[in-house]
Motif scaffolding. Structure first.
Motif, mmCIF file in Angstrom:
data_model
loop_
_atom_site.group_PDB
_atom_site.id
_atom_site.type_symbol
_atom_site.label_atom_id
_atom_site.label_comp_id
_atom_site.label_asym_id
_atom_site.label_seq_id
_atom_site.Cartn_x
_atom_site.Cartn_y
_atom_site.Cartn_z
ATOM 1 N N ILE A 74 0.840 -1.203 0.000
ATOM 2 C CA ILE A 74 0.000 0.000 0.000
ATOM 3 C C ILE A 74 0.875 1.253 0.000
ATOM 4 O O ILE A 74 0.598 2.228 -0.707
ATOM 5 C CB ILE A 74 -0.958 -0.006 1.213
ATOM 6 N N GLY A 75 1.962 1.236 0.787
ATOM 7 C CA GLY A 75 2.883 2.364 0.788
ATOM 8 C C GLY A 75 3.515 2.562 -0.577
ATOM 9 O O GLY A 75 3.688 3.702 -1.039
ATOM 10 N N ALA A 76 3.833 1.447 -1.248
ATOM 11 C CA ALA A 76 4.410 1.538 -2.587
ATOM 12 C C ALA A 76 3.412 2.140 -3.566
ATOM 13 O O ALA A 76 3.781 2.919 -4.453
ATOM 14 C CB ALA A 76 4.851 0.155 -3.058
ATOM 15 N N LEU A 77 2.141 1.798 -3.417
ATOM 16 C CA LEU A 77 1.104 2.393 -4.261
ATOM 17 C C LEU A 77 1.040 3.901 -4.046
ATOM 18 O O LEU A 77 1.001 4.680 -5.004
ATOM 19 C CB LEU A 77 -0.263 1.775 -3.939
ATOM 20 N N ALA A 78 0.997 4.288 -2.786
ATOM 21 C CA ALA A 78 0.877 5.711 -2.472
ATOM 22 C C ALA A 78 2.081 6.496 -2.976
ATOM 23 O O ALA A 78 1.962 7.679 -3.334
ATOM 24 C CB ALA A 78 0.709 5.905 -0.970
ATOM 25 N N ALA A 79 3.254 5.874 -3.013
ATOM 26 C CA ALA A 79 4.461 6.567 -3.460
ATOM 27 C C ALA A 79 4.545 6.678 -4.976
ATOM 28 O O ALA A 79 5.382 7.417 -5.504
ATOM 29 C CB ALA A 79 5.700 5.841 -2.935
ATOM 30 N N GLY A 80 3.700 5.967 -5.685
ATOM 31 C CA GLY A 80 3.767 5.925 -7.135
ATOM 32 C C GLY A 80 3.233 7.173 -7.809
ATOM 33 O O GLY A 80 2.671 8.071 -7.170
ATOM 34 N N ARG A 81 3.426 7.230 -9.122
ATOM 35 C CA ARG A 81 2.910 8.326 -9.938
ATOM 36 C C ARG A 81 1.644 7.839 -10.637
ATOM 37 O O ARG A 81 1.652 6.796 -11.289
ATOM 38 C CB ARG A 81 3.950 8.764 -10.971
ATOM 39 N N TRP A 82 0.582 8.639 -10.542
ATOM 40 C CA TRP A 82 -0.714 8.228 -11.067
ATOM 41 C C TRP A 82 -1.251 9.259 -12.049
ATOM 42 O O TRP A 82 -1.244 10.456 -11.764
ATOM 43 C CB TRP A 82 -1.706 8.007 -9.918
ATOM 44 N N SER A 83 -1.709 8.774 -13.180
ATOM 45 C CA SER A 83 -2.254 9.672 -14.201
ATOM 46 C C SER A 83 -3.564 10.296 -13.750
ATOM 47 O O SER A 83 -3.925 11.383 -14.201
ATOM 48 C CB SER A 83 -2.461 8.908 -15.512
ATOM 49 N N ALA A 84 -4.265 9.610 -12.852
ATOM 50 C CA ALA A 84 -5.527 10.115 -12.312
ATOM 51 C C ALA A 84 -5.814 9.376 -11.010
ATOM 52 O O ALA A 84 -5.392 8.221 -10.845
ATOM 53 C CB ALA A 84 -6.668 9.891 -13.300
ATOM 54 N N PRO A 85 -6.523 10.009 -10.060
ATOM 55 C CA PRO A 85 -6.865 9.319 -8.813
ATOM 56 C C PRO A 85 -7.636 8.021 -9.045
ATOM 57 O O PRO A 85 -7.477 7.060 -8.286
ATOM 58 C CB PRO A 85 -7.731 10.356 -8.072
ATOM 59 N N SER A 86 -8.442 7.990 -10.090
ATOM 60 C CA SER A 86 -9.211 6.778 -10.382
ATOM 61 C C SER A 86 -8.293 5.595 -10.707
ATOM 62 O O SER A 86 -8.628 4.440 -10.432
ATOM 63 C CB SER A 86 -10.167 7.025 -11.554
ATOM 64 N N GLU A 87 -7.115 5.891 -11.266
ATOM 65 C CA GLU A 87 -6.192 4.810 -11.603
ATOM 66 C C GLU A 87 -5.490 4.279 -10.358
ATOM 67 O O GLU A 87 -5.129 3.095 -10.308
ATOM 68 C CB GLU A 87 -5.192 5.285 -12.654
ATOM 69 N N LEU A 88 -5.331 5.109 -9.352
ATOM 70 C CA LEU A 88 -4.841 4.623 -8.057
ATOM 71 C C LEU A 88 -5.850 3.644 -7.467
ATOM 72 O O LEU A 88 -5.474 2.574 -6.957
ATOM 73 C CB LEU A 88 -4.609 5.789 -7.098
ATOM 74 N N LEU A 89 -7.122 3.983 -7.528
ATOM 75 C CA LEU A 89 -8.162 3.096 -7.020
ATOM 76 C C LEU A 89 -8.174 1.776 -7.778
ATOM 77 O O LEU A 89 -8.233 0.691 -7.181
ATOM 78 C CB LEU A 89 -9.528 3.787 -7.134
ATOM 79 N N GLU A 90 -8.109 1.851 -9.096
ATOM 80 C CA GLU A 90 -8.101 0.642 -9.924
ATOM 81 C C GLU A 90 -6.915 -0.253 -9.576
ATOM 82 O O GLU A 90 -7.049 -1.474 -9.446
ATOM 83 C CB GLU A 90 -8.042 1.033 -11.404
ATOM 84 N N ALA A 91 -5.738 0.364 -9.418
ATOM 85 C CA ALA A 91 -4.536 -0.408 -9.115
ATOM 86 C C ALA A 91 -4.608 -1.041 -7.730
ATOM 87 O O ALA A 91 -4.137 -2.166 -7.522
ATOM 88 C CB ALA A 91 -3.307 0.493 -9.219
ATOM 89 N N THR A 92 -5.183 -0.331 -6.771
ATOM 90 C CA THR A 92 -5.293 -0.871 -5.412
ATOM 91 C C THR A 92 -6.200 -2.095 -5.406
ATOM 92 O O THR A 92 -5.879 -3.120 -4.778
ATOM 93 C CB THR A 92 -5.841 0.200 -4.452
ATOM 94 N N GLU A 93 -7.305 -2.007 -6.099
ATOM 95 C CA GLU A 93 -8.223 -3.144 -6.169
ATOM 96 C C GLU A 93 -7.548 -4.340 -6.854
ATOM 97 O O GLU A 93 -7.643 -5.472 -6.384
ATOM 98 C CB GLU A 93 -9.487 -2.736 -6.922
ATOM 99 N N ARG A 94 -6.860 -4.057 -7.960
ATOM 100 C CA ARG A 94 -6.165 -5.137 -8.665
ATOM 101 C C ARG A 94 -5.063 -5.741 -7.796
ATOM 102 O O ARG A 94 -4.846 -6.963 -7.810
ATOM 103 C CB ARG A 94 -5.598 -4.589 -9.972
ATOM 104 N N LEU A 95 -4.372 -4.908 -7.028
ATOM 105 C CA LEU A 95 -3.312 -5.406 -6.158
ATOM 106 C C LEU A 95 -3.882 -6.327 -5.079
ATOM 107 O O LEU A 95 -3.254 -7.327 -4.706
ATOM 108 C CB LEU A 95 -2.561 -4.243 -5.513
ATOM 109 N N GLY A 96 -5.071 -5.995 -4.572
ATOM 110 C CA GLY A 96 -5.720 -6.872 -3.599
ATOM 111 C C GLY A 96 -6.009 -8.239 -4.195
ATOM 112 O O GLY A 96 -5.817 -9.273 -3.545
ATOM 113 N N VAL A 97 -6.451 -8.254 -5.447
ATOM 114 C CA VAL A 97 -6.689 -9.524 -6.143
ATOM 115 C C VAL A 97 -5.373 -10.272 -6.332
ATOM 116 O O VAL A 97 -5.297 -11.489 -6.112
ATOM 117 C CB VAL A 97 -7.370 -9.282 -7.506
ATOM 118 N N ASP A 98 -4.317 -9.548 -6.709
ATOM 119 C CA ASP A 98 -3.006 -10.183 -6.869
ATOM 120 C C ASP A 98 -2.567 -10.864 -5.578
ATOM 121 O O ASP A 98 -2.008 -11.975 -5.602
ATOM 122 C CB ASP A 98 -1.956 -9.139 -7.265
#
Length: 265
Positions: A74-98
């Motif tokens: 989660i910290g790595a997600l927050a530290a990343g660069r995101w084209s839009a806040p919605s893509e942070l949400l999408e990535a977090t959900e996908r990471l949970g599935v991973d």
């Protein structure tokens, strides 16, 4: 996701290590929080703030509430660069599935989870009353999750229950059926296989299944897992969908083509 967001997602996925079902649930719970709190979503995707600052914000918010296996990614997600806040949400959900799938892979449960998810989708689609509860987005998601747990807990792998719950909550903004289908595909991807959804008018024998799986494996260069859907409405023949590729040789499709050709004259 755009290129920068994909890179950030991959970096967070690399930080997963050896996650557990619990870690997957916690990452998905954080995704739910992001979905409910647009201000937090914007703050963690704000390009004007340093990545370390955003990561620290996330860690402080979750301190003592989630495991180390979840807080790192989660910290790595927050530290990343995101084209839009919605893509942070999408990535977090996908990471949970991973995380869920990595845990299932470690326990040897991926193949069973894939089959269980598919069968559950077929059961729901074949029962109008069940579809009206589980598949109806107008029904409170919490109520639908309870129904899924009652149907699956103790009868399927734990990861199957968690993924089915996610489909009910609208994985990736999809409806239940589409979300469940995508999750089945992701399970297959995790074990480096393709999913072929095969629609036929009546069940086919094992030899025919094996021949079809072998032919598709030659086309796609990897193992192909068949998911057979029996639908008398196709009348005969076969429809095969692999990802975005559709091979429709059903009688119903051929009749529709004939009708369209006649209508255009």
């Amino acid at each position: 996701m755009q290129a920068a967001s994909r890179e950030s997602y991959y970096a967070a996925r690399a930080a997963l290590g050896s996650p557990s079902i619990e870690a997957g649930e916690q990452i998905l719970a954080f995704a739910d929080l992001l979905a409910r709190e647009p201000r937090l979503r914007r703050a963690l995707a704000d390009p004007s703030r340093k990545g370390d600052e955003r990561a620290e914000l996330a860690r402080n918010l979750l301190a003592g509430k989630v495991s180390d296996a979840a807080i790192g990614p989660i910290g790595a997600l927050a530290a990343g660069r995101w084209s839009a806040p919605s893509e942070l949400l999408e990535a977090t959900e996908r990471l949970g599935v991973d995380a869920l799938l990595a845990a299932a892979q470690s326990s040897g449960d991926l193949v069973e989870a894939e089959d269980e998810l598919f069968r559950f989708g077929q059961i729901v689609s074949g029962d109008p009353k069940l579809t009206a509860v589980v598949g109806d987005s107008s029904v409170d998601p919490a109520r639908r999750v309870v129904v899924v747990r009652e149907l699956l807990e103790g009868k399927t792998k734990p990861v199957t229950v968690k993924l089915a719950e996610l489909a009910v909550r609208g994985f990736g903004g999809r409806n239940f059926a589409a979300g469940l289908t995508r999750l089945v595909e992701l399970v297959a991807e995790r074990r480096e296989a393709e999913i072929a959804f095969v629609t036929v008018a009546e069940p086919i024998d094992e030899a025919s299944e094996n021949r079809l799986a072998s032919s598709l494996a030659n086309i796609y260069g990897r193992q192909v897992s068949l998911k057979i859907i029996v639908n008398p409405a196709v009348l005969g023949g076969m429809s095969v969908r692999v990802g975005s590729d559709l091979y429709d040789g059903t009688v119903a499709r051929r009749l529709a083509d004939v009708r369209n050709a006649l209508a255009s004259r």
